[in-house]
Design a protein around this motif. Structure first.
Motif, mmCIF file in Angstrom:
data_model
loop_
_atom_site.group_PDB
_atom_site.id
_atom_site.type_symbol
_atom_site.label_atom_id
_atom_site.label_comp_id
_atom_site.label_asym_id
_atom_site.label_seq_id
_atom_site.Cartn_x
_atom_site.Cartn_y
_atom_site.Cartn_z
ATOM 1 N N TYR B 80 -3.763 0.333 -5.983
ATOM 2 C CA TYR B 80 -3.529 -0.932 -6.678
ATOM 3 C C TYR B 80 -3.773 -2.066 -5.693
ATOM 4 O O TYR B 80 -3.170 -2.110 -4.637
ATOM 5 C CB TYR B 80 -2.085 -0.962 -7.188
ATOM 6 C CG TYR B 80 -1.818 -1.959 -8.306
ATOM 7 C CD1 TYR B 80 -1.965 -3.330 -8.104
ATOM 8 C CD2 TYR B 80 -1.405 -1.529 -9.560
ATOM 9 C CE1 TYR B 80 -1.723 -4.227 -9.128
ATOM 10 C CE2 TYR B 80 -1.146 -2.426 -10.592
ATOM 11 C CZ TYR B 80 -1.314 -3.772 -10.371
ATOM 12 O OH TYR B 80 -1.059 -4.664 -11.387
ATOM 13 N N PHE B 82 -3.315 -5.949 -5.345
ATOM 14 C CA PHE B 82 -2.603 -7.038 -6.006
ATOM 15 C C PHE B 82 -3.336 -8.361 -5.808
ATOM 16 O O PHE B 82 -4.138 -8.514 -4.891
ATOM 17 C CB PHE B 82 -1.183 -7.163 -5.450
ATOM 18 C CG PHE B 82 -0.332 -5.960 -5.740
ATOM 19 C CD1 PHE B 82 0.509 -5.940 -6.841
ATOM 20 C CD2 PHE B 82 -0.367 -4.846 -4.914
ATOM 21 C CE1 PHE B 82 1.290 -4.832 -7.114
ATOM 22 C CE2 PHE B 82 0.409 -3.737 -5.177
ATOM 23 C CZ PHE B 82 1.250 -3.734 -6.277
ATOM 24 N N ASP B 84 -2.229 -11.163 -4.669
ATOM 25 C CA ASP B 84 -1.986 -11.802 -3.371
ATOM 26 C C ASP B 84 -1.774 -10.759 -2.270
ATOM 27 O O ASP B 84 -0.820 -10.818 -1.519
ATOM 28 C CB ASP B 84 -0.805 -12.767 -3.453
ATOM 29 C CG ASP B 84 0.413 -12.108 -4.048
ATOM 30 O OD1 ASP B 84 0.306 -10.927 -4.451
ATOM 31 O OD2 ASP B 84 1.467 -12.750 -4.118
ATOM 32 N N SER B 85 -2.641 -9.801 -2.213
ATOM 33 C CA SER B 85 -2.736 -8.748 -1.184
ATOM 34 C C SER B 85 -1.456 -7.943 -0.967
ATOM 35 O O SER B 85 -1.507 -6.746 -0.857
ATOM 36 C CB SER B 85 -3.272 -9.289 0.139
ATOM 37 O OG SER B 85 -2.297 -9.982 0.871
ATOM 38 N N ASN B 86 -0.279 -8.631 -0.884
ATOM 39 C CA ASN B 86 0.953 -7.855 -0.834
ATOM 40 C C ASN B 86 1.006 -6.882 0.344
ATOM 41 O O ASN B 86 1.505 -5.769 0.211
ATOM 42 C CB ASN B 86 1.074 -7.057 -2.141
ATOM 43 C CG ASN B 86 2.474 -7.108 -2.685
ATOM 44 O OD1 ASN B 86 3.408 -7.313 -1.915
ATOM 45 N ND2 ASN B 86 2.627 -6.908 -3.967
ATOM 46 N N PHE B 88 2.421 -5.482 3.961
ATOM 47 C CA PHE B 88 3.769 -5.446 4.518
ATOM 48 C C PHE B 88 3.801 -6.315 5.765
ATOM 49 O O PHE B 88 3.156 -6.010 6.762
ATOM 50 C CB PHE B 88 4.173 -4.004 4.843
ATOM 51 C CG PHE B 88 4.072 -3.092 3.655
ATOM 52 C CD1 PHE B 88 4.643 -3.452 2.440
ATOM 53 C CD2 PHE B 88 3.412 -1.885 3.736
ATOM 54 C CE1 PHE B 88 4.555 -2.623 1.334
ATOM 55 C CE2 PHE B 88 3.310 -1.039 2.628
ATOM 56 C CZ PHE B 88 3.884 -1.417 1.432
ATOM 57 N N SER B 89 4.571 -7.399 5.700
ATOM 58 C CA SER B 89 4.514 -8.388 6.780
ATOM 59 C C SER B 89 5.089 -7.859 8.094
ATOM 60 O O SER B 89 4.799 -8.394 9.146
ATOM 61 C CB SER B 89 5.245 -9.668 6.353
ATOM 62 O OG SER B 89 6.587 -9.364 6.039
ATOM 63 N N HIS B 90 5.912 -6.799 8.032
ATOM 64 C CA HIS B 90 6.517 -6.287 9.265
ATOM 65 C C HIS B 90 5.661 -5.215 9.936
ATOM 66 O O HIS B 90 6.056 -4.681 10.965
ATOM 67 C CB HIS B 90 7.918 -5.750 8.987
ATOM 68 C CG HIS B 90 7.948 -4.570 8.049
ATOM 69 N ND1 HIS B 90 7.479 -4.640 6.749
ATOM 70 C CD2 HIS B 90 8.372 -3.297 8.225
ATOM 71 C CE1 HIS B 90 7.637 -3.458 6.173
ATOM 72 N NE2 HIS B 90 8.171 -2.629 7.040
ATOM 73 N N TYR B 99 0.185 3.479 5.986
ATOM 74 C CA TYR B 99 1.362 3.648 5.125
ATOM 75 C C TYR B 99 1.073 4.575 3.951
ATOM 76 O O TYR B 99 1.850 5.478 3.651
ATOM 77 C CB TYR B 99 1.832 2.286 4.611
ATOM 78 C CG TYR B 99 3.193 2.351 3.950
ATOM 79 C CD1 TYR B 99 4.343 2.199 4.706
ATOM 80 C CD2 TYR B 99 3.322 2.596 2.585
ATOM 81 C CE1 TYR B 99 5.594 2.286 4.115
ATOM 82 C CE2 TYR B 99 4.569 2.688 1.989
ATOM 83 C CZ TYR B 99 5.699 2.521 2.761
ATOM 84 O OH TYR B 99 6.935 2.615 2.184
ATOM 85 N N GLY B 100 -0.059 4.342 3.303
ATOM 86 C CA GLY B 100 -0.417 5.209 2.183
ATOM 87 C C GLY B 100 -1.098 6.477 2.660
ATOM 88 O O GLY B 100 -0.825 7.574 2.174
ATOM 89 N N ALA B 131 0.281 -11.954 8.863
ATOM 90 C CA ALA B 131 0.390 -13.408 8.970
ATOM 91 C C ALA B 131 -0.738 -13.995 9.827
ATOM 92 O O ALA B 131 -0.999 -15.190 9.772
ATOM 93 C CB ALA B 131 1.743 -13.795 9.544
ATOM 94 N N ARG B 138 -6.999 -10.539 4.572
ATOM 95 C CA ARG B 138 -5.831 -9.843 4.023
ATOM 96 C C ARG B 138 -6.230 -9.009 2.813
ATOM 97 O O ARG B 138 -5.818 -7.864 2.662
ATOM 98 C CB ARG B 138 -4.763 -10.852 3.595
ATOM 99 C CG ARG B 138 -3.807 -11.220 4.697
ATOM 100 C CD ARG B 138 -2.487 -11.693 4.121
ATOM 101 N NE ARG B 138 -2.611 -13.014 3.548
ATOM 102 C CZ ARG B 138 -2.422 -14.146 4.227
ATOM 103 N NH1 ARG B 138 -2.086 -14.091 5.488
ATOM 104 N NH2 ARG B 138 -2.576 -15.310 3.649
ATOM 105 N N ARG B 145 -6.398 -0.352 2.263
ATOM 106 C CA ARG B 145 -5.113 0.345 2.191
ATOM 107 C C ARG B 145 -5.012 1.154 0.890
ATOM 108 O O ARG B 145 -4.571 2.307 0.895
ATOM 109 C CB ARG B 145 -3.977 -0.684 2.259
ATOM 110 C CG ARG B 145 -2.601 -0.075 2.298
ATOM 111 C CD ARG B 145 -1.526 -1.120 2.458
ATOM 112 N NE ARG B 145 -1.367 -1.945 1.255
ATOM 113 C CZ ARG B 145 -0.362 -2.808 1.073
ATOM 114 N NH1 ARG B 145 0.540 -2.972 2.017
ATOM 115 N NH2 ARG B 145 -0.282 -3.512 -0.035
ATOM 116 N N ALA B 146 -5.469 0.546 -0.206
ATOM 117 C CA ALA B 146 -5.418 1.244 -1.495
ATOM 118 C C ALA B 146 -6.402 2.417 -1.511
ATOM 119 O O ALA B 146 -6.080 3.497 -1.995
ATOM 120 C CB ALA B 146 -5.737 0.268 -2.624
ATOM 121 N N THR B 149 -5.514 6.032 -0.003
ATOM 122 C CA THR B 149 -4.727 7.049 -0.687
ATOM 123 C C THR B 149 -5.645 7.963 -1.511
ATOM 124 O O THR B 149 -5.154 8.771 -2.290
ATOM 125 C CB THR B 149 -3.677 6.419 -1.621
ATOM 126 O OG1 THR B 149 -4.342 5.622 -2.592
ATOM 127 C CG2 THR B 149 -2.693 5.546 -0.860
#
Lengths: 253, 357
Positions: B80, B82, B84-86, B88-90, B99-100, B131, B138, B145-146, B149
């Motif tokens: 997916y 999104f 606004d890219s979404n 993970f800021s940390h 992550y995926g 950031a 981004r 990232r999508a 997976t």
């Protein structure tokens, strides 16, 4: 500048003069109440985090009708006089209280006037102070990153630990600091439920109260001054923490 | 051929989503409609992020939703992207990408880390935090990232909407590359005709929570009873292949159904599949082919229909060019002068042809 000897009968001046005796007092100071307070605050803070975090999570993300009721109940300690809170706690935990009877039957004795009793009272008393920052943090995170994590195959538990907790770290830190500091400064509730048993329930604030009662202003000064400095440092750190967090906030998308 | 079957019903206050459609499991399907038409809600239903009152969703043999059964989002093999890219800021870009990826068994990985960062051109960004990236960067990271997976279906919710024009044109080529290099079906939400004609093969046209129509892109673009044909930039998109290059005139010739078109030279191999866009207002009509003119691209066409355009001075003429459809926007006056009629065979002169990919 000339030094005017203080009027012995003027208690204010006497207490200022007594500042010079601090080193002597420090030597003979009964430090047990300090450590008891620290112990109480530490145990309370750890338990608070474990309880407040899931509650905050639920409040932040659940759509439920009882949500506002739970929020109101958890905020009660903010507005109730500590004596009222302590009074009900005493009734609840005392020999004839429902919880008191339960603990007695379980062979634990009654919790009133014991350290575990203080811990329970402190958790309730400091709960809103720990809950609010965590709740705010979870609400600020919102659903978006959690939804992104879900589309990346993260289970609900994984989302909680890898996304929600790290992103809520500043809120969790605030909760630790506020919960700890607020418990350190607790007085009314403790007096009601714990009394003043040395080494068991005689915490810092109670010790100060007793010293003032006994007109031992110099000792009261040392402890009160310590608390004052401690509280200031805590609030200052908290502010530093918050401003650094704001500075680190990512630019908006 | 297997297909994607979807039907959802969902009520939110005054909004009702009620859709059912079948789309192919290959290529890019655009969910197209104005804002508020329910495109994003539909996409979220497909992802399991919204709970519909009723729903069915299956991709090939995999049923994600049926009756009371609803596979949780994290168990659906989807990617997916999104609006606004979404990110993970940390986490750094690299950790965002992993992550995926780390949740996919190595044997099930169809897209490798190195391939994804090469495809999206983000190998130099891996140490940075979200950031520190531009909006376009981004969004490229979010797409990678999508993809990592190895999804069976990639859902993209207006991935370009939050970007400025420059970042948009920076990302579009990557999206086209994605489309060409990967075999993952993509459902792409958009309200921009420009994006849709560039990347979509298939289209689901939405309005007020309902599906107006769905079908192959050019069929819907040239349907004069649908709103697309009445846009200012109404156009047809035609698939073709590179036939030959003319180095003297710096032209590239493309074979399309019903003829050949010349475009400015593009360094593409012979046989390369391309898509061209032909704007309705760039197509003029003539009764004879031989007239001397500066226009090189002339094809015999049959008039399929003539209908009034939104501008009262103009009409839309739908043309059949060897099975492919074209639109021509001309004046009422010209229709009368040329005495144009349905089923008549005439010549379409195309002033300009844009090579989309």
């Amino acid at each position: 500048m000339g030094y005017t000897p203080p009027d012995i009968n003027d208690s204010t001046l006497e207490s200022i003069l007594s500042l010079t005796e601090i080193p002597i007092i420090l030597g003979s100071l009964d430090t047990a109440p300090i450590w008891l307070s620290v112990k109480l605050a530490t145990v309370t803070t750890v338990l608070l985090l474990l309880i407040a975090t899931p509650v905050a999570w639920w409040l932040a993300f659940a759509h439920h009708r009882v949500k506002s009721v739970i929020t109101a109940v958890s905020m009660l300690p903010l507005v109730l006089p500590p004596s009222v809170l302590g009074f009900y706690m005493l009734l609840l935990l005392g020999t004839n209280g429902p919880l008191g009877r339960l603990t007695a039957e379980l062979g634990l004795g009654t919790l009133a006037f014991t350290f575990p009793g203080l811990v329970i009272a402190s958790i309730i008393y400091s709960f809103p102070f720990a809950l609010q920052p965590i709740l705010n943090a979870f609400e600020a995170i919102g659903r978006a990153p959690l939804e992104a994590a879900a589309t990346l195959r993260a289970s609900p538990l994984a989302r909680f630990f890898t996304i929600a907790i790290p992103l809520a770290k500043p809120g969790l830190l605030s909760a630790v600091v506020m919960g700890f500091a607020h418990t350190m400064g607790e007085f009314g509730v403790i007096l009601m439920i714990g009394g003043s048993i040395p080494g068991e329930t005689k915490v810092l604030s109670v010790a100060i109260y007793e010293q003032v009662e006994a007109l031992q202003y110099s000792e009261a000064h040392v402890l009160s001054g310590g608390m004052l400095v401690f509280s200031f440092v805590v609030l200052w750190l908290l502010h530093q923490l918050n401003s650094r967090r704001n500075a680190m906030k990512p630019v908006s998308n | 051929m297997s297909s994607i079957n979807a039907s959802f019903r969902l009520t939110r206050q005054s909004f009702v989503l009620d859709v059912a459609f079948n789309i192919p499991t290959r290529g890019v399907t655009a969910l197209f409609g104005s804002s508020g038409s329910g495109k994003t809600t539909l996409l979220r239903c497909i992802a399991g992020l919204e709970k519909p009152d009723q729903g069915y969703f299956a991709i090939g043999d995999h049923v994600w939703q049926k009756g009371q059964f609803s596979l949780p989002t994290h168990q659906r093999a989807l990617g997916y992207v999104f609006q606004d890219s979404n990110l993970f800021s940390h986490l750094t870009v690299e950790k965002n990408l992993h992550y995926g990826l780390k949740r996919i068994a190595p044997s099930a990985r169809k897209i490798l880390y190195d391939d994804a960062i090469r495809l999206l051109g983000i190998h130099q960004l891996t140490d940075r935090y979200p950031a520190e990236l531009s909006g376009g960067q981004r969004q490229r990271v979010a797409i990678a990232r999508a993809l990592l997976t190895s999804p069976d279906l990639l859902l993209m919710d207006e991935p370009l909407a939050s970007l400025d024009i420059k970042s948009r044109s920076e990302i579009l080529p990557y999206l086209e590359k994605l489309h060409l290099e990967l075999k993952i079906p993509i459902i792409y939400v958009s309200h921009s005709p420009d994006e849709v004609v560039r990347i979509a093969d298939h289209m689901v046209l939405m309005d007020h929570g309902k599906v107006l129509e769905e079908g192959p892109i050019n069929e819907l673009l040239t349907r004069t009873d649908l709103p697309l044909a009445h846009l200012d930039e109404s156009c047809a998109v035609v698939e073709g292949v590179v036939k030959e290059h003319d180095s003297h005139y710096h032209l590239t010739y493309l074979d399309i159904k019903g003829g050949q078109v010349a475009v400015s030279f593009r360094d593409l191999p012979i046989g390369h599949r391309v898509r061209v866009r032909i704007l309705a207002r760039d197509v003029s009509l003539a009764l004879q082919p031989g007239q001397k003119s500066s226009i090189t691209n002339v094809f015999p066409v049959r008039i399929e229909s003539i209908i009034p355009a939104s501008d009262p001075a103009k009409v839309l003429v739908k043309l059949d060019m060897g099975g492919e459809h074209l639109l021509s926007q001309i004046t009422h006056r010209s229709v009368d002068i040329l005495n144009l009629e349905v089923d008549q065979t005439i010549y379409a002169q195309v002033k300009s042809v844009a090579l989309m990919r």
